[in-house]
Design a protein around this motif. Structure first.
Motif, PDB file in Angstrom:
ATOM      1  N   GLU A 267      -5.328  -0.979 -12.074  1.00  0.00           N
ATOM      2  CA  GLU A 267      -3.880  -0.969 -12.317  1.00  0.00           C
ATOM      3  C   GLU A 267      -3.337   0.446 -12.336  1.00  0.00           C
ATOM      4  O   GLU A 267      -2.277   0.743 -11.763  1.00  0.00           O
ATOM      5  CB  GLU A 267      -3.575  -1.683 -13.628  1.00  0.00           C
ATOM      6  CG  GLU A 267      -2.068  -1.873 -13.858  1.00  0.00           C
ATOM      7  CD  GLU A 267      -1.788  -2.691 -15.108  1.00  0.00           C
ATOM      8  OE1 GLU A 267      -0.593  -2.870 -15.412  1.00  0.00           O
ATOM      9  OE2 GLU A 267      -2.741  -3.145 -15.752  1.00  0.00           O
ATOM     10  N   LYS A 269      -4.754   3.042 -10.888  1.00  0.00           N
ATOM     11  CA  LYS A 269      -4.841   3.555  -9.509  1.00  0.00           C
ATOM     12  C   LYS A 269      -3.656   3.093  -8.673  1.00  0.00           C
ATOM     13  O   LYS A 269      -3.083   3.866  -7.895  1.00  0.00           O
ATOM     14  CB  LYS A 269      -6.138   3.081  -8.855  1.00  0.00           C
ATOM     15  CG  LYS A 269      -7.382   3.807  -9.340  1.00  0.00           C
ATOM     16  CD  LYS A 269      -8.608   3.311  -8.592  1.00  0.00           C
ATOM     17  CE  LYS A 269      -9.869   4.041  -9.053  1.00  0.00           C
ATOM     18  NZ  LYS A 269     -11.076   3.551  -8.316  1.00  0.00           N
ATOM     19  N   ALA A 270      -3.273   1.813  -8.837  1.00  0.00           N
ATOM     20  CA  ALA A 270      -2.126   1.294  -8.083  1.00  0.00           C
ATOM     21  C   ALA A 270      -0.851   2.031  -8.451  1.00  0.00           C
ATOM     22  O   ALA A 270      -0.021   2.366  -7.586  1.00  0.00           O
ATOM     23  CB  ALA A 270      -1.982  -0.205  -8.330  1.00  0.00           C
ATOM     24  N   ALA A 271      -0.673   2.294  -9.743  1.00  0.00           N
ATOM     25  CA  ALA A 271       0.525   3.021 -10.182  1.00  0.00           C
ATOM     26  C   ALA A 271       0.532   4.445  -9.641  1.00  0.00           C
ATOM     27  O   ALA A 271       1.564   4.969  -9.196  1.00  0.00           O
ATOM     28  CB  ALA A 271       0.591   3.019 -11.704  1.00  0.00           C
ATOM     29  N   VAL A 273      -1.043   5.550  -6.926  1.00  0.00           N
ATOM     30  CA  VAL A 273      -0.820   5.503  -5.480  1.00  0.00           C
ATOM     31  C   VAL A 273       0.657   5.303  -5.184  1.00  0.00           C
ATOM     32  O   VAL A 273       1.237   5.941  -4.306  1.00  0.00           O
ATOM     33  CB  VAL A 273      -1.670   4.383  -4.851  1.00  0.00           C
ATOM     34  CG1 VAL A 273      -1.235   4.126  -3.415  1.00  0.00           C
ATOM     35  CG2 VAL A 273      -3.140   4.745  -4.903  1.00  0.00           C
ATOM     36  N   SER A 274       1.304   4.419  -5.943  1.00  0.00           N
ATOM     37  CA  SER A 274       2.728   4.166  -5.734  1.00  0.00           C
ATOM     38  C   SER A 274       3.560   5.414  -5.979  1.00  0.00           C
ATOM     39  O   SER A 274       4.437   5.760  -5.190  1.00  0.00           O
ATOM     40  CB  SER A 274       3.183   3.032  -6.661  1.00  0.00           C
ATOM     41  OG  SER A 274       4.580   2.837  -6.538  1.00  0.00           O
ATOM     42  N   ASN A 275       3.268   6.120  -7.077  1.00  0.00           N
ATOM     43  CA  ASN A 275       4.028   7.337  -7.382  1.00  0.00           C
ATOM     44  C   ASN A 275       3.805   8.430  -6.348  1.00  0.00           C
ATOM     45  O   ASN A 275       4.744   9.122  -5.924  1.00  0.00           O
ATOM     46  CB  ASN A 275       3.630   7.845  -8.772  1.00  0.00           C
ATOM     47  CG  ASN A 275       4.092   6.915  -9.872  1.00  0.00           C
ATOM     48  OD1 ASN A 275       5.065   6.174  -9.703  1.00  0.00           O
ATOM     49  ND2 ASN A 275       3.387   6.921 -11.002  1.00  0.00           N
ATOM     50  N   LEU A 277       2.900   8.081  -3.166  1.00  0.00           N
ATOM     51  CA  LEU A 277       3.529   7.725  -1.887  1.00  0.00           C
ATOM     52  C   LEU A 277       5.027   7.928  -1.949  1.00  0.00           C
ATOM     53  O   LEU A 277       5.658   8.355  -0.962  1.00  0.00           O
ATOM     54  CB  LEU A 277       3.196   6.274  -1.523  1.00  0.00           C
ATOM     55  CG  LEU A 277       1.755   6.012  -1.072  1.00  0.00           C
ATOM     56  CD1 LEU A 277       1.537   4.525  -0.809  1.00  0.00           C
ATOM     57  CD2 LEU A 277       1.421   6.812   0.178  1.00  0.00           C
ATOM     58  N   VAL A 278       5.637   7.615  -3.091  1.00  0.00           N
ATOM     59  CA  VAL A 278       7.078   7.849  -3.226  1.00  0.00           C
ATOM     60  C   VAL A 278       7.394   9.331  -3.108  1.00  0.00           C
ATOM     61  O   VAL A 278       8.343   9.748  -2.428  1.00  0.00           O
ATOM     62  CB  VAL A 278       7.585   7.285  -4.568  1.00  0.00           C
ATOM     63  CG1 VAL A 278       9.019   7.746  -4.836  1.00  0.00           C
ATOM     64  CG2 VAL A 278       7.530   5.770  -4.561  1.00  0.00           C
ATOM     65  N   CYS A 281       6.454  10.546   0.720  1.00  0.00           N
ATOM     66  CA  CYS A 281       7.184   9.939   1.842  1.00  0.00           C
ATOM     67  C   CYS A 281       8.693  10.045   1.708  1.00  0.00           C
ATOM     68  O   CYS A 281       9.417   9.756   2.661  1.00  0.00           O
ATOM     69  CB  CYS A 281       6.799   8.467   1.975  1.00  0.00           C
ATOM     70  SG  CYS A 281       5.062   8.225   2.393  1.00  0.00           S
ATOM     71  N   SER A 282       9.186  10.445   0.550  1.00  0.00           N
ATOM     72  CA  SER A 282      10.629  10.509   0.359  1.00  0.00           C
ATOM     73  C   SER A 282      11.219  11.670   1.136  1.00  0.00           C
ATOM     74  O   SER A 282      10.613  12.748   1.223  1.00  0.00           O
ATOM     75  CB  SER A 282      10.948  10.668  -1.127  1.00  0.00           C
ATOM     76  OG  SER A 282      12.341  10.800  -1.331  1.00  0.00           O
ATOM     77  N   THR A 286      12.261  14.646  -5.251  1.00  0.00           N
ATOM     78  CA  THR A 286      12.010  13.691  -6.333  1.00  0.00           C
ATOM     79  C   THR A 286      12.188  14.361  -7.688  1.00  0.00           C
ATOM     80  O   THR A 286      11.937  15.570  -7.840  1.00  0.00           O
ATOM     81  CB  THR A 286      10.590  13.130  -6.229  1.00  0.00           C
ATOM     82  OG1 THR A 286       9.660  14.204  -6.252  1.00  0.00           O
ATOM     83  CG2 THR A 286      10.423  12.329  -4.953  1.00  0.00           C
TER      84      THR A 286
END
Length: 297
Positions: A267, A269-271, A273-275, A277-278, A281-282, A286
């Protein structure tokens, strides 16, 4: 037994060498005849010989002509082609033959901007520059009505046909690696040169070079195609950004795991990875947010 006569399209006039000589010898002969005429005129009993010498010298002088380098004289005698002289300098040939000067130098032809359809049917504007020269003087003068007009018209026809064979730009409907007008200009120029040579052969003209000088979408679709190109560029750039971001996230997770800096469950790791990538890629800056709690609160 019946014989088949060749059609007018099958009859070709071929250049051959004319019977011409060095003009300086003819000039010396003409001057000698004038001296002989003057000598004969001094005696009353030689007037006829003097007149004949003058007439003969005039005939010799009528056959003299001066020829520049890279020029040719196409000669006809009583409507029959008898040959072409390409030698420069002072020359002499049959005084009764017609002598038409023809330039053998390289020439440039810039076609006007043509509005044609490409392989997809999209209207485009295109023009080209062609370098050509006369290679067979007999064909140029006797096989076509006006070889310069012939070259101009056939160049436009070849340019239109070449533009119809290729798409302006890449697209999903094209095969991988297929030549386009914008990306494969060297291949397009080579194909256009080959077609021009095939068309010009009937007029005894050789193509030395052919290049596109103008290529653009027609004004009525230029804005639409520009937006399409911009969208394709954005998509391509986004793909590169995402690919690079995924590689960076993978490297970050691998480094944290190998160095045992922090132990992350699936969980977290998923969080993470999400942060990441944001952030990566933005297309805007940020703003960091400090989380005082945990993921489970």
């Amino acid at each position: 037994m019946s014989t088949t006569r060749p059609t007018p399209q099958e009859v070709r006039t071929t250049e051959r060498r004319a019977h011409a000589a060095n003009g300086y010898f003819a000039l010396m002969g003409m001057l000698g005849l004038w001296v002989l005429a003057a000598f004969m005129a001094a005696g009353a009993h030689h007037l006829i010989g003097a007149v004949l010498s003058v007439v003969l010298s005039l005939l010799v002088g009528a056959g003299l002509y001066m020829q520049q380098p890279n020029e040719g004289r196409v000669m006809t005698l009583f409507g029959r082609y008898i040959g072409t002289d390409r030698e420069p300098g002072l020359r002499w040939a049959n005084p009764f033959a017609g002598k038409q000067r023809l330039s053998l130098r390289s020439r440039n032809l810039t076609s006007p901007t043509l509005k044609v359809n490409d392989k997809r049917g999209n209207p485009i504007e295109i023009s080209a520059a062609v370098v050509w020269r006369v290679s067979d003087t007999a064909q140029a003068l006797f096989d076509v009505d006006s070889y310069e007009t012939y070259v101009q018209i056939q160049a436009e026809a070849a340019l239109r046909h070449t533009a119809n064979l290729y798409a302006y730009d890449d697209g999903e409907d094209l095969q991988h690696g297929e030549t386009t007008l914008r990306a494969g200009q060297d291949e397009v120029a080579a194909a256009m040169k080959a077609e021009l040579q095939e068309r010009f052969a009937a007029a005894g003209v050789e193509v030395l070079d052919a290049k596109l000088t103008h290529l653009a979408y027609a004004p009525e679709i230029a804005q639409v195609m520009l937006r399409r190109q911009q969208a394709e560029a954005i998509i391509s750039a986004r793909q590169r950004i995402v690919h690079g971001a995924v590689s960076m996230v993978e490297s970050a997770l691998k480094g944290l795991s190998e160095r045992e800096i922090v132990v992350l469950d699936d969980e977290r790791k998923a969080a993470m990875v999400s942060n990441l990538l944001v952030v990566l890629c933005s297309d805007k800056d940020t703003q960091p947010i400090v989380n005082a709690g945990t993921l489970y609160n």
